[in-house]
Design a protein around this motif. Structure first.
Motif, PDB file in Angstrom:
ATOM      1  N   LEU A  23       0.939  -1.307   0.018  1.00 49.97           N
ATOM      2  CA  LEU A  23      -0.068   0.077  -0.008  1.00 49.97           C
ATOM      3  C   LEU A  23       0.942   1.143   0.100  1.00 49.97           C
ATOM      4  CD1 LEU A  23      -2.870  -1.102   2.575  1.00 49.97           C
ATOM      5  CD2 LEU A  23      -3.231  -0.545   0.160  1.00 49.97           C
ATOM      6  N   ALA A  24       1.797   1.246   0.838  1.00 46.83           N
ATOM      7  CA  ALA A  24       3.067   2.319   0.898  1.00 46.83           C
ATOM      8  C   ALA A  24       3.492   2.618  -0.473  1.00 46.83           C
ATOM      9  CB  ALA A  24       3.874   1.933   1.851  1.00 46.83           C
ATOM     10  N   PRO A  55      12.357  13.296   3.672  1.00 42.39           N
ATOM     11  CA  PRO A  55      11.325  14.088   2.676  1.00 42.39           C
ATOM     12  C   PRO A  55      12.243  14.445   1.519  1.00 42.39           C
ATOM     13  CG  PRO A  55      11.743  15.323   4.563  1.00 42.39           C
ATOM     14  CD  PRO A  55      12.135  14.155   4.732  1.00 42.39           C
ATOM     15  N   ILE A  56      11.582  14.029   0.356  1.00 42.15           N
ATOM     16  CA  ILE A  56      12.228  14.701  -1.198  1.00 42.15           C
ATOM     17  C   ILE A  56      12.267  16.205  -1.084  1.00 42.15           C
ATOM     18  CG2 ILE A  56      12.191  12.422  -2.277  1.00 42.15           C
ATOM     19  CD1 ILE A  56       9.646  13.536  -3.600  1.00 42.15           C
ATOM     20  N   SER A  81       9.877   4.070  -8.791  1.00 39.34           N
ATOM     21  CA  SER A  81       9.198   3.838  -7.716  1.00 39.34           C
ATOM     22  C   SER A  81       9.962   4.338  -6.440  1.00 39.34           C
ATOM     23  CB  SER A  81       8.822   2.304  -7.293  1.00 39.34           C
ATOM     24  OG  SER A  81       7.962   2.383  -6.184  1.00 39.34           O
ATOM     25  N   HIS A  82       9.464   5.095  -5.746  1.00 42.74           N
ATOM     26  CA  HIS A  82      10.178   5.742  -4.495  1.00 42.74           C
ATOM     27  C   HIS A  82       9.366   5.573  -3.338  1.00 42.74           C
ATOM     28  CE1 HIS A  82      10.347   9.142  -1.770  1.00 42.74           C
ATOM     29  NE2 HIS A  82      11.477   8.828  -1.647  1.00 42.74           N
ATOM     30  N   ILE A  83       9.744   5.311  -1.948  1.00 43.30           N
ATOM     31  CA  ILE A  83       9.311   5.111  -0.872  1.00 43.30           C
ATOM     32  C   ILE A  83      10.286   6.045   0.194  1.00 43.30           C
ATOM     33  CG2 ILE A  83       8.503   3.768   1.021  1.00 43.30           C
ATOM     34  CD1 ILE A  83       7.894   1.706  -0.843  1.00 43.30           C
ATOM     35  N   GLN A  84       9.811   6.789   0.957  1.00 42.63           N
ATOM     36  CA  GLN A  84      10.169   7.392   2.155  1.00 42.63           C
ATOM     37  C   GLN A  84      10.054   6.578   3.134  1.00 42.63           C
ATOM     38  OE1 GLN A  84       9.191  11.415   3.556  1.00 42.63           O
ATOM     39  NE2 GLN A  84      10.095  10.856   5.538  1.00 42.63           N
ATOM     40  N   ALA A  89      13.935  -1.286  10.153  1.00 40.71           N
ATOM     41  CA  ALA A  89      12.865  -2.352   9.712  1.00 40.71           C
ATOM     42  C   ALA A  89      12.246  -2.148   8.405  1.00 40.71           C
ATOM     43  CB  ALA A  89      11.777  -2.595  10.818  1.00 40.71           C
ATOM     44  N   GLU A  90      11.799  -1.029   7.878  1.00 41.83           N
ATOM     45  CA  GLU A  90      11.032  -0.424   6.891  1.00 41.83           C
ATOM     46  C   GLU A  90      12.320  -0.564   5.732  1.00 41.83           C
ATOM     47  OE1 GLU A  90       7.566   2.549   8.213  1.00 41.83           O
ATOM     48  OE2 GLU A  90       9.863   3.336   7.653  1.00 41.83           O
ATOM     49  N   PHE A  91      13.600  -0.241   6.257  1.00 43.96           N
ATOM     50  CA  PHE A  91      14.594  -0.589   5.285  1.00 43.96           C
ATOM     51  C   PHE A  91      14.459  -1.961   4.506  1.00 43.96           C
ATOM     52  CE2 PHE A  91      17.703   2.492   7.735  1.00 43.96           C
ATOM     53  CZ  PHE A  91      16.742   3.649   7.123  1.00 43.96           C
TER      54      PHE A  91
END
Length: 352
Positions: A23-24, A55-56, A81-84, A89-91
């Motif tokens: 979803l992210a 943040p970008i 695709s990009h995700i912040q 753990a998210e890495f």
């Protein structure tokens, strides 16, 4: 150079939330899923992803990486695709998601992404994982370093020549090895032209708190600093605010920030991240990329000190000439900003 947010010695537990990550990716507007028409034609798209720790919109480290991703999309006809990401753990979670979806290349934008890349990469051998400011390698893991300390040395020369108080400052987000190396080089450059100069160094503790950045800068200015070098991403915007309020000089970092506060920024230590990202992406798309540490510095044109044209005339001609001579010597290898220390990875290496 970011470059960046968490110590790699932390023990990180694995959290796999597949639905949340998917979803992210969709929420970020990236190409998280293959396009149906590409799959149907049998022509697999070249897919590239980017994880940033901030943040970008920071006009610095993360913005530069996102511009690099856009350059890859435009120049190599890539799906991107990009995700912040916020936590270690998210890495790992998002590295796994991109590997499972068959992305050819995934950038983890910062020194702190290395451990997650090394853990995830063996499960997805067809995906190349690249960590910027990283020096770890494996079968499908590479690092990309920027010799940020080279141009930081030049910025230090300018600060050392321009100071009236013989006190200059350096403020970072968190105390990571690449940041410490750039500050060591900045101090060396300042002292090379002004042996009397004193360099104040402090860290905010994060990369996003603009108010905290301003507070740190005001504290250094209160101790006499009349030129402040920063490597603090979004928090650096607060440092510029303090410099404007107190009428002292500042330096931009990572991106060309001269236009952010043109009345106080003497110049920016710039990393041309689009050029660096394209260098790697072209090799990966052509199938000839060999995992290694890709070292890009001033000689490659990726790292430079860029003067602010509005304030350049304030820098004495003799200082600019000395900086230019130092640049030539650094590119030739006859001047080492960190002395006999070959690179930033060794700056904080514990004594035997």
């Amino acid at each position: 150079m970011r470059e960046r947010r968490f110590s790699t010695v932390l023990h990180i537990g694995r959290l796999v939330h597949v639905g949340v990550a998917a979803l992210a990716m969709a929420a970020c507007g990236g190409d998280a899923k293959p396009k149906a028409d590409s799959a149907a034609s049998g022509d697999a798209p070249f897919r590239v992803a980017l994880l940033t720790p901030g943040p970008i919109s920071d006009q610095s480290w993360n913005a530069g990486a996102f511009n690099g991703l856009k350059a890859i999309k435009d120049s190599l006809d890539a799906q991107t695709s990009h995700i912040q990401t916020k936590t270690p753990a998210e890495f790992e979670e998002n590295f796994r998601q991109y590997g499972a979806q068959g992305y050819a290349l995934v950038f983890g934008h910062g020194f702190e992404f290395q451990d997650a890349a090394l853990r995830v990469a063996p499960s997805y051998p067809k995906t190349i994982y690249v960590t910027t400011s990283g020096n770890s390698t494996a079968a499908n893991v590479a690092g990309m370093t920027f010799a940020f300390e080279e141009a930081s040395y030049l910025a230090g020369m300018v600060a050392g020549a321009m100071t009236k108080t013989n006190v200059v400052g350096a403020i970072g987000g968190t105390e990571l090895p690449p940041v410490k190396a750039s500050f060591a080089a900045f101090a060396a450059g300042a002292k090379a032209v002004n042996p009397k100069v004193r360099v104040l160094t402090s860290y905010i503790g994060n990369w996003d708190d603009v108010s905290a950045g301003k507070e740190q800068a005001l504290a250094q200015i209160g101790q006499g600093a009349d030129a402040v070098f920063q490597n603090a991403d979004a928090a650096g915007l607060g440092i510029f605010q303090a410099a404007k309020e107190r009428g002292v000089y500042a330096f931009g970092a990572n991106s060309n920030q001269n236009g952010v506060a043109p009345d106080v920024i003497l110049g920016s230590v710039v990393i041309d991240l689009p050029r660096a990202f394209l260098t790697v992406a072209r090799e990966v798309k052509a199938g000839g990329f060999k995992p290694r540490v890709v070292d890009l510095g001033m000689k490659s044109g990726v790292v430079q000190l860029v003067y602010n044209p509005q304030l350049e005339s304030r820098i004495p001609a003799a200082t600019r000439a000395a900086v230019d001579s130092a640049r030539v010597a650094i590119e030739a290898g006859t001047l080492k900003p960190l002395g006999d220390t070959p690179n930033w990875a060794d700056v904080t290496k514990p004594a035997p």
